[in-house]
Design an enzyme around this catalytic site. Structure first.
Site, PDB file in Angstrom:
ATOM      1  N   TYR A 278      -8.842  -6.502 -15.695  1.00 19.85           N
ATOM      2  CA  TYR A 278      -7.828  -5.452 -15.610  1.00 19.85           C
ATOM      3  C   TYR A 278      -8.502  -4.095 -15.774  1.00 19.85           C
ATOM      4  CZ  TYR A 278      -2.953  -6.302 -14.821  1.00 19.85           C
ATOM      5  OH  TYR A 278      -1.760  -6.517 -14.197  1.00 19.85           O
TER       6      TYR A 278
ATOM      7  N   GLU B 188      -6.562  -0.792 -15.024  1.00 22.30           N
ATOM      8  CA  GLU B 188      -5.608   0.264 -14.682  1.00 22.30           C
ATOM      9  C   GLU B 188      -6.192   1.631 -15.015  1.00 22.30           C
ATOM     10  OE1 GLU B 188      -2.067  -0.605 -16.812  1.00 22.30           O
ATOM     11  OE2 GLU B 188      -1.301  -1.966 -15.287  1.00 22.30           O
TER      12      GLU B 188
ATOM     13  N   ASP C 293      -3.429   8.364   9.966  1.00 19.38           N
ATOM     14  CA  ASP C 293      -3.541   6.949   9.584  1.00 19.38           C
ATOM     15  C   ASP C 293      -4.486   6.311  10.590  1.00 19.38           C
ATOM     16  OD1 ASP C 293      -3.311   4.257   9.227  1.00 19.38           O
ATOM     17  OD2 ASP C 293      -1.121   4.216   9.136  1.00 19.38           O
TER      18      ASP C 293
ATOM     19  N   THR D 115      -6.880   1.041   6.679  1.00 19.59           N
ATOM     20  CA  THR D 115      -7.083  -0.311   6.167  1.00 19.59           C
ATOM     21  C   THR D 115      -8.589  -0.562   6.225  1.00 19.59           C
ATOM     22  OG1 THR D 115      -6.878  -1.237   8.392  1.00 19.59           O
ATOM     23  CG2 THR D 115      -4.885  -1.206   7.046  1.00 19.59           C
TER      24      THR D 115
ATOM     25  N   LYS E 295      -9.578  -4.199   9.558  1.00 20.17           N
ATOM     26  CA  LYS E 295      -9.446  -4.220  11.025  1.00 20.17           C
ATOM     27  C   LYS E 295     -10.818  -3.950  11.637  1.00 20.17           C
ATOM     28  CE  LYS E 295      -4.560  -3.252  10.546  1.00 20.17           C
ATOM     29  NZ  LYS E 295      -3.433  -2.309  10.679  1.00 20.17           N
TER      30      LYS E 295
ATOM     31  N   ARG F 235      -9.332  -7.437   3.116  1.00 23.22           N
ATOM     32  CA  ARG F 235      -7.972  -6.959   3.359  1.00 23.22           C
ATOM     33  C   ARG F 235      -7.617  -5.918   2.312  1.00 23.22           C
ATOM     34  NH1 ARG F 235      -4.126  -8.581   6.644  1.00 23.22           N
ATOM     35  NH2 ARG F 235      -5.703  -9.972   7.452  1.00 23.22           N
TER      36      ARG F 235
HETATM   37  C1  LIG Z   1      -2.250  -2.222  10.122  1.00 24.57           C
HETATM   38  C2  LIG Z   1      -1.727  -0.870   9.929  1.00 24.57           C
HETATM   39  C3  LIG Z   1      -1.194  -0.454   8.684  1.00 24.57           C
HETATM   40  C4  LIG Z   1      -0.834  -1.373   7.555  1.00 24.57           C
HETATM   41  O1  LIG Z   1      -1.711  -2.214   7.073  1.00 24.57           O
HETATM   42  P1  LIG Z   1      -1.297  -3.399   6.070  1.00 24.57           P
HETATM   43  O2  LIG Z   1      -2.563  -3.620   5.346  1.00 24.57           O
HETATM   44  O3  LIG Z   1      -0.868  -4.534   6.951  1.00 24.57           O
HETATM   45  O4  LIG Z   1      -0.185  -2.925   5.200  1.00 24.57           O
HETATM   46  C5  LIG Z   1      -0.856   0.876   8.540  1.00 24.57           C
HETATM   47  N1  LIG Z   1      -0.986   1.731   9.549  1.00 24.57           N
HETATM   48  C6  LIG Z   1      -1.447   1.378  10.749  1.00 24.57           C
HETATM   49  C7  LIG Z   1      -1.570   2.404  11.834  1.00 24.57           C
HETATM   50  C8  LIG Z   1      -1.815   0.060  10.993  1.00 24.57           C
HETATM   51  O5  LIG Z   1      -2.239  -0.298  12.201  1.00 24.57           O
END
Ligand SMILES: *Cc1c(COP(=O)(O)O)cnc(C)c1O
Length: 416
Positions: free
Chosen positions: A67, A69, A220, A246, A249, A255
């Protein structure tokens, strides 16, 4: 595992699921089956990838037991610290992780590596600069945006007043419309970034519009972060106030999510992640993120991302040659959308038919889609996972021809 980077590490996963199986036959068997599915299928889901064995191991390590936090001490003013003892090593790990990510993107932005996912990162990012009811101008889900960019079924659409810019008749982001909507709605925040968009995004143009109308500019980069890290897509650093991503990807990590921001927003972003949105950070995932950052700085990774882009162009080109409609008519990155609106079957029908022959992709709405979201008139494909597994241009061209055979079969079936 796969002959990733030319080496065969087949013992890693086999040892692991055999070990789990001895303890829990049910869970072990399901992991094994999923592992085999992942090895045998052609994986074209644009948001997936295979991380390294080292990252998997770090994510399954003893750090999961800790932990922590709060944040490492001295992060800003020296006032911050953890709410638990015994954090000497995880403090060092988190600081190292942050430093490595700044190196990946050649930036001095503040970084928070604690968000559990991309959606969690967006949740905290919005909170750091907006009040409930404030206006966000973003790309809608049906044009290629993400659920967390203002969809009515998502927290973003419920907590904030979300309005959307459009794509033009070719499916490209219409910068004139961004300007028009900014003037009309006076958003508090303008958001660029998408989940199903195959073209370069002009961050500079977005930032100028945001500046003109006094809005925060957020990017994003969840899908294209790997391309930005490798220099295959222009960077948002220097233009955006806040950048979320993220790590699982195109970055090919564990993840998870991250937030970068200009230094003046650091405190707001940190407190929006913890204690507002989350409790304890996942230190095992932060270890995975640190390794991911190291990997993203290697020449091998840059070569990998370059191949992802080259493969995507070849894959797309083969579909165009076979007479398919592709949204925007091509691709600049790792993803594109095949428009099936001229066919009698839906994106869902093609997704299901391909599942039966071991090709995995997902149905996806196309701009102006007339079918409901559970059916859709398109499919989305990406080249990141199969490029990790060693696919080259000709492999993708062959895959396009295999998909075309299934499409022809469906055309016949649905004509009857
Ligand atoms: C995949 C994605 C997310 C969210 O990712 P998670 O880890 O599944 O919550 C946010 N924004 C964009 C543009 C994405 O492609």
């Amino acid at each position: 595992m796969f002959d990733r980077n030319g080496k065969d590490d087949s013992s890693y996963n086999v040892d692991n699921y055999t070990f789990v199986k001895e303890h829990s036959p049910k869970v072990g068997e399901l992991i094994q089956k999923e592992y085999e599915r992942q090895q045998h299928n052609i994986e074209l889901i644009a948001s997936e990838n295979y991380c390294s064995e080292a990252i998997l191991a770090a994510c399954g390590s003893c750090l999961s037991w800790k932990y922590a936090e709060g944040y490492p001490t001295n992060r800003h003013s020296g006032n911050e610290s953890r709410y638990y003892g015994g954090t000497k090593y995880v403090d060092e790990l988190e600081e190292y992780c942050c430093d490595e990510w700044r190196k990946v993107f050649h930036t001095d932005y503040h970084v928070n590596v604690q968000p559990h996912s991309g959606s969690q990162a967006n949740f905290a990012a919005y909170k750091s600069v907006l009040k409930p009811g404030d206006t966000i101008l973003a790309m809608s889900l049906d044009n290629g945006g993400h659920l967390s960019h203002g969809s009515s079924v998502n927290f973003s659409g419920k907590l904030y007043n979300c309005v959307f810019y459009d794509v033009d008749e070719n499916g490209r982001i219409d910068m004139e419309d961004v300007k028009k909507k900014a003037r009309q709605y006076r958003p508090n925040l303008i958001l660029a970034g998408a989940s199903a968009y195959s073209r370069i995004i002009d961050f500079k143009a977005f930032s100028e519009i945001a500046k003109e109308y006094g809005a925060y500019f957020m990017v994003d980069m969840a899908h294209i972060a790997g391309l930005i890290a490798a220099g295959e897509h222009p960077t948002p650093f220097g233009y955006a106030d806040i950048i979320t991503t993220t790590t699982h990807k195109t970055l090919r990590g564990p993840r998870g999510g991250m937030i970068f921001c200009k230094k003046e927003l650091a405190k707001k972003v940190d407190s929006a992640v913890f204690p507002y949105a989350q409790g304890g950070p996942l230190m095992h995932i932060i270890a995975g993120k640190a390794i991911c950052a190291e990997e993203a700085q290697t020449p091998e990774y840059k070569a990998y991302i370059h191949q992802v882009v080259v493969n995507c162009k070849a894959f797309c080109d083969e579909f165009l040659k076979l007479g398919y409609k592709v949204v925007t008519g091509g691709t600049d990155n790792h993803v594109f959308l095949i428009d099936l609106s001229d066919h009698k079957f839906s994106g869902k029908d093609l997704q299901d038919a391909l599942d039966e022959v071991g090709i995995t992709l997902n149905k996806n709405a196309v701009p102006g889609d007339k079918r409901p979201p559970k059916k859709t008139s398109g499919v989305r494909v990406g080249t990141a996972p199969m490029t990790t597994r060693g696919f080259k241009e000709e492999d993708f061209r062959k895959t396009a021809r295999r998909i075309d055979e299934v499409v022809r079969r469906l055309d016949k079936e649905f004509a009857e």
